[in-house]
Design a protein around this motif. Structure first.
Motif, PDB file in Angstrom:
ATOM      1  N   ASP A 142       0.877  -1.174   0.000  1.00 50.78           N
ATOM      2  CA  ASP A 142       0.000   0.000   0.000  1.00 50.78           C
ATOM      3  C   ASP A 142       0.912   1.221   0.000  1.00 50.78           C
ATOM      4  O   ASP A 142       1.435   1.624   1.032  1.00 50.78           O
ATOM      5  CB  ASP A 142      -0.901  -0.022   1.238  1.00 50.78           C
ATOM      6  CG  ASP A 142      -1.793   1.209   1.342  1.00 50.78           C
ATOM      7  OD1 ASP A 142      -1.874   1.969   0.360  1.00 50.78           O
ATOM      8  OD2 ASP A 142      -2.396   1.413   2.412  1.00 50.78           O
ATOM      9  N   THR A 160       0.135   5.080   2.248  1.00 52.36           N
ATOM     10  CA  THR A 160      -0.983   4.457   2.965  1.00 52.36           C
ATOM     11  C   THR A 160      -1.896   5.450   3.653  1.00 52.36           C
ATOM     12  O   THR A 160      -3.043   5.142   3.935  1.00 52.36           O
ATOM     13  CB  THR A 160      -0.445   3.433   3.979  1.00 52.36           C
ATOM     14  OG1 THR A 160      -1.524   2.686   4.525  1.00 52.36           O
ATOM     15  CG2 THR A 160       0.327   4.104   5.103  1.00 52.36           C
ATOM     16  N   GLY A 208      -4.292   4.338   6.460  1.00 49.04           N
ATOM     17  CA  GLY A 208      -4.278   2.888   6.442  1.00 49.04           C
ATOM     18  C   GLY A 208      -5.511   2.199   5.891  1.00 49.04           C
ATOM     19  O   GLY A 208      -5.642   0.979   6.034  1.00 49.04           O
ATOM     20  N   GLN A 229      -6.490   1.362   2.786  1.00 49.37           N
ATOM     21  CA  GLN A 229      -6.244   0.303   1.811  1.00 49.37           C
ATOM     22  C   GLN A 229      -5.538  -0.890   2.455  1.00 49.37           C
ATOM     23  O   GLN A 229      -5.771  -2.041   2.090  1.00 49.37           O
ATOM     24  CB  GLN A 229      -5.419   0.833   0.632  1.00 49.37           C
ATOM     25  CG  GLN A 229      -5.982   2.067  -0.052  1.00 49.37           C
ATOM     26  CD  GLN A 229      -7.429   1.923  -0.475  1.00 49.37           C
ATOM     27  OE1 GLN A 229      -7.854   0.857  -0.927  1.00 49.37           O
ATOM     28  NE2 GLN A 229      -8.195   2.999  -0.336  1.00 49.37           N
ATOM     29  N   ALA A 230      -4.661  -0.611   3.432  1.00 47.61           N
ATOM     30  CA  ALA A 230      -3.971  -1.700   4.123  1.00 47.61           C
ATOM     31  C   ALA A 230      -4.959  -2.576   4.877  1.00 47.61           C
ATOM     32  O   ALA A 230      -4.814  -3.810   4.913  1.00 47.61           O
ATOM     33  CB  ALA A 230      -2.923  -1.131   5.073  1.00 47.61           C
ATOM     34  N   GLY A 290       2.855  -1.120   4.248  1.00 51.31           N
ATOM     35  CA  GLY A 290       2.355   0.222   3.971  1.00 51.31           C
ATOM     36  C   GLY A 290       3.477   1.239   4.114  1.00 51.31           C
ATOM     37  O   GLY A 290       4.274   1.157   5.047  1.00 51.31           O
ATOM     38  N   ASP A 340       4.676   5.563   3.705  1.00 52.29           N
ATOM     39  CA  ASP A 340       4.230   6.946   3.565  1.00 52.29           C
ATOM     40  C   ASP A 340       5.409   7.871   3.855  1.00 52.29           C
ATOM     41  O   ASP A 340       6.302   7.536   4.645  1.00 52.29           O
ATOM     42  CB  ASP A 340       3.078   7.270   4.517  1.00 52.29           C
ATOM     43  CG  ASP A 340       2.192   8.386   3.972  1.00 52.29           C
ATOM     44  OD1 ASP A 340       1.068   8.091   3.531  1.00 52.29           O
ATOM     45  OD2 ASP A 340       2.634   9.547   3.960  1.00 52.29           O
ATOM     46  N   ALA A 362      -1.901   5.574  10.709  1.00 52.59           N
ATOM     47  CA  ALA A 362      -2.092   4.256  10.111  1.00 52.59           C
ATOM     48  C   ALA A 362      -1.782   3.160  11.122  1.00 52.59           C
ATOM     49  O   ALA A 362      -2.472   2.126  11.185  1.00 52.59           O
ATOM     50  CB  ALA A 362      -1.195   4.107   8.881  1.00 52.59           C
ATOM     51  N   LEU A 376       4.795  -1.135   8.475  1.00 54.66           N
ATOM     52  CA  LEU A 376       4.737   0.281   8.090  1.00 54.66           C
ATOM     53  C   LEU A 376       6.145   0.844   8.007  1.00 54.66           C
ATOM     54  O   LEU A 376       6.961   0.643   8.918  1.00 54.66           O
ATOM     55  CB  LEU A 376       3.900   1.071   9.098  1.00 54.66           C
ATOM     56  CG  LEU A 376       2.414   0.694   9.148  1.00 54.66           C
ATOM     57  CD1 LEU A 376       1.719   1.402  10.289  1.00 54.66           C
ATOM     58  CD2 LEU A 376       1.723   1.014   7.826  1.00 54.66           C
ATOM     59  N   SER A 424      -2.366   2.096  -4.609  1.00 53.25           N
ATOM     60  CA  SER A 424      -1.857   3.417  -4.250  1.00 53.25           C
ATOM     61  C   SER A 424      -2.879   4.493  -4.558  1.00 53.25           C
ATOM     62  O   SER A 424      -3.472   4.513  -5.634  1.00 53.25           O
ATOM     63  CB  SER A 424      -0.549   3.719  -5.002  1.00 53.25           C
ATOM     64  OG  SER A 424      -0.026   4.967  -4.597  1.00 53.25           O
TER      65      SER A 424
END
Length: 508
Positions: free
Chosen positions: A165, A168, A171, A173-174, A186, A188, A197, A210, A229
Motif C-alpha cells: 500500500d 498508505t 491505512g 487500503q492496508a 504500507g 508513507d 495508520a 509500516l 496506491s
C-alpha cells in the motif's frame, strides 16, 4: 509528539469499542437509517438526537463522530482510564469536558451478503478531525473519503502472498488488503500519516508492516504480487500545500514517473492499481499522453471517470482543503494555479483508475487500453478490473483468427439489445441498434443486423466459425468477407465482457 497508544492500551480500547457496540453495524442500529444517512451527508443533528439515549455507544458517537464535548465521567465509563488516551492525543480535556483529538471511525468490510455475517471485518480508522482548521494543516491526514472508498471498491480481491500500500495515509487500503494478502506493507512520506495508520491497524487487530520514506525508497529492491496506491495526484504548480494531495512536482509528472517505475516492484503476473489525475493539454490527445507512461512488459487499462475544466478542478480541491474559494487567500492561490494552467495550455483535468499487470514473459506484446468509463459509477469496479485481466489473458491466448474462430462463445446474461428509431416522412425509421451490458460499467457497442444475428446465435453450443458460415448463407455474404469484418468487433465485445467463453476464462 505523534499520536500513539501502548499495546496494552490498544487492546483495552478495542475491547471498550466492541463492548459498547461502537462498530459499523452498532452505529447504524443506534442511529437508524434516516439519521445515519444524514450523518453521511454531513448533517450531524439527526444523529445527535438519535444518540441521546444511546448510553456508552451514544457517548462514543457524539465524541468521535459528531465533534461533541462529553462529560468526563461519561467518557470514562465508555473508555476506562483516560490518561493513556490523553497522553496519546486521542482525546483532549477542556474546561467543559472531553473532546476528540482525532477522528476514530468504525469501518469495515462485509464478508457476505447477509448483514452481521461472522466473516464481516470490524475496523477503526484513525485520522485527523475533518474540521476546516484541521484540513488546512499542511500535514493533515484524511480519513475515509470518496477517493479511498473508490480505490478500495476498484481493487482486485484475489489471494496474494504480498501487497504494497504505497502512500498508505491513515491505512484504509492496508486494512482492506489484510483480507486477501498474506503480508501487507504500507509506506508513507509523512510521519504523522504513519502514526495514524499504525493506530488504525493496531486498533483493528490487523498486522501491517509500516515504513517511512518518499515514493519507492522504503521498498527499494523488493517485489510484490499486488500494489495499491492513492498517491498525491492533484495536478498543479510544483509546490506542496498539503502533503496528502500535492506531489511537489508540476502537473502530472509525478504520476507519470510513478507509473513508469511501479512494474519494477511487481513479481511476474503482479498487478498495480492506482487512482490518478492527468492533464488534457491543448493540441495533445490525452489517451496518447497517458499511454506513453506505460513501460514495456506491461498490460494496462486506464479508465477516465470524469474530466473537468481548470476552474472546476481548482475550486473542487480548494473546498476539499476546507478553503472558502471567495476568501482573499484562496483567490490568490487560485490565481497562481490558473495562471500555471494557462501557461501549460491545460484545457481540462481527467480523473480515473489505472491498472497495470507485469508480464510473465518478456516476449508478450503489451495490451494497453485507454478509454472513458461510461455512465455513472454506481458499483465498485473490483470485479470489472479482475474481469478485464481474465479477458485480456483469454484474448492473448486466442490472438490468431483461427483460434478465435474455433472458440465457442455465449452472450453474457446481462446484455440487452436496444433499437432507436426516429420519425421521418415515411414513418418510423431505425437510427441505431446497440448492445449494452446492464449495470456498471454499462459498456455499449453499435451493431448492424448481421452482428445482432451473430450475437443472438452465441449460446455456447457452436464455435464462432460455424456461426459465421450460417450467417454468410442467411445474409448472402462471402464467408471470408464476413470473417474479416467480424473478428475485431468480436474481440472488443469480449474485452468488454459482452461475449464470454462458453467454458469460462481459462486461456488453455
Amino acid at each position: 509528539m505523534l499520536p500513539h497508544l501502548d499495546p496494552a492500551d490498544v487492546e483495552r480500547v478495542r475491547g471498550c469499542f466492541t463492548d459498547a457496540g461502537y462498530t459499523p453495524d452498532g452505529v447504524r442500529a443506534l442511529l437508524g437509517r434516516s439519521a445515519h444517512d444524514a450523518l453521511t451527508r454531513g448533517e450531524p443533528e439527526p444523529a445527535a438526537r438519535a444518540s441521546r439515549d444511546g448510553g456508552e455507544l451514544g457517548t462514543l458517537v457524539r465524541l468521535f463522530l459528531l465533534d461533541g464535548c462529553e462529560p468526563e465521567p461519561a467518557v470514562t465509563a465508555a473508555l476506562g482510564d483516560l490518561d493513556p488516551l490523553l497522553a496519546g492525543r486521542i482525546v483532549r480535556r477542556t474546561p467543559d469536558g472531553i473532546v476528540a483529538g482525532l477522528d476514530v471511525r468504525p469501518y469495515g468490510e462485509a464478508g457476505g451478503d447477509d448483514p452481521g455475517s461472522p466473516d464481516d471485518a470490524n475496523w477503526w480508522v484513525v485520522s485527523d478531525l475533518d474540521s476546516p482548521a484541521s484540513r488546512q494543516d499542511r500535514e493533515h491526514v484524511t480519513g475515509v473519503g470518496g477517493a479511498s472508498l473508490s480505490l478500495a471498491a476498484a481493487t482486485v480481491r484475489r489471494p496474494v502472498a504480498s501487497l504494497l500500500d504505497l502512500g498508505t495515509g491513515c491505512g484504509v487500503q492496508a486494512l482492506h488488503a489484510s483480507r486477501h494478502a498474506a503480508r501487507v506493507v504500507g509506506t508513507d512520506l509523512a510521519p504523522r500519516a504513519l502514526a495514524l495508520a499504525r493506530l488504525s491497524c493496531e486498533l483493528s487487530g490487523v498486522p501491517v508492516e509500516l515504513r517511512e520514506g518518499p515514493w519507492l525508497e522504503p521498498v527499494a529492491g523488493e517485489r510484490f504480487d499486488q500494489i495499491v496506491s492513492n498517491p498525491p495526484f492533484v495536478p498543479g504548480p510544483a509546490r506542496v500545500d498539503y502533503v496528502y494531495r500535492d506531489s511537489g512536482q508540476a502537473g502530472d509528472s509525478a504520476l507519470a514517473a510513478l507509473v513508469a517505475d511501479l512494474p519494477e516492484l511487481l513479481n511476474p503476473g503482479g498487478i498495480a492499481q492506482l487512482l490518478g489525475s492527468w492533464l488534457n493539454v491543448r493540441g495533445e490527445n490525452w489517451p496518447d499522453r497517458v499511454r506513453a507512461w506505460i513501460p514495456d512488459g506491461c498490460d494496462a487499462w486506464i479508465l477516465q471517470r470524469e474530466a473537468v475544466d481548470p476552474a472546476m478542478h481548482v475550486g473542487t480541491w480548494q473546498r476539499d482543503a476546507g478553503l472558502v474559494p471567495s476568501s482573499r487567500s484562496a483567490r490568490a492561490q487560485a490565481t497562481t494555479w490558473l495562471d500555471w494552467m494557462d501557461a501549460e495550455r491545460v484545457e481540462g483535468v481527467g480523473f480515473g483508475f489505472l491498472l497495470l499487470r507485469r508480464h510473465h514473459r518478456a516476449d508478450l506484446a503489451p495490451r494497453i487500453v485507454v478509454e472513458d468509463l461510461p455512465g455513472e459509477l454506481t458499483d465498485g469496479l473490483g470485479p470489472e478490473m479482475a474481469g478485464w485481466l481474465d479477458r485480456t489473458t483469454w484474448l492473448r491466448a486466442h490472438e490468431s483468427d483461427a483460434d478465435l474462430l474455433a472458440a465457442t462463445l455465449r452472450l453474457a446474461p446481462e446484455v440487452i439489445l436496444e433499437r432507436a428509431s426516429g420519425v421521418g416522412e415515411q414513418g418510423w425509421s431505425e437510427l441505431s441498434t446497440t448492445v449494452r451490458r446492464w449495470g456498471t460499467p454499462s459498456w455499449e457497442h453499435e451493431v448492424d443486423d448481421v452482428a445482432a444475428s451473430l450475437l443472438a446465435g452465441c449460446r455456447g453450443d457452436l464455435p464462432l466459425s460455424e456461426l459465421v458460415e450460417l450467417l454468410a448463407v442467411a445474409h448472402d455474404r462471402p464467408v471470408d468477407a464476413l470473417v474479416s469484418g467480424t473478428l475485431d468487433p468480436v474481440r472488443e465485445l469480449v474485452r468488454h465482457g459482452l461475449l464470454v467463453p462458453a467454458d469460462g476464462w481459462d486461456p488453455a
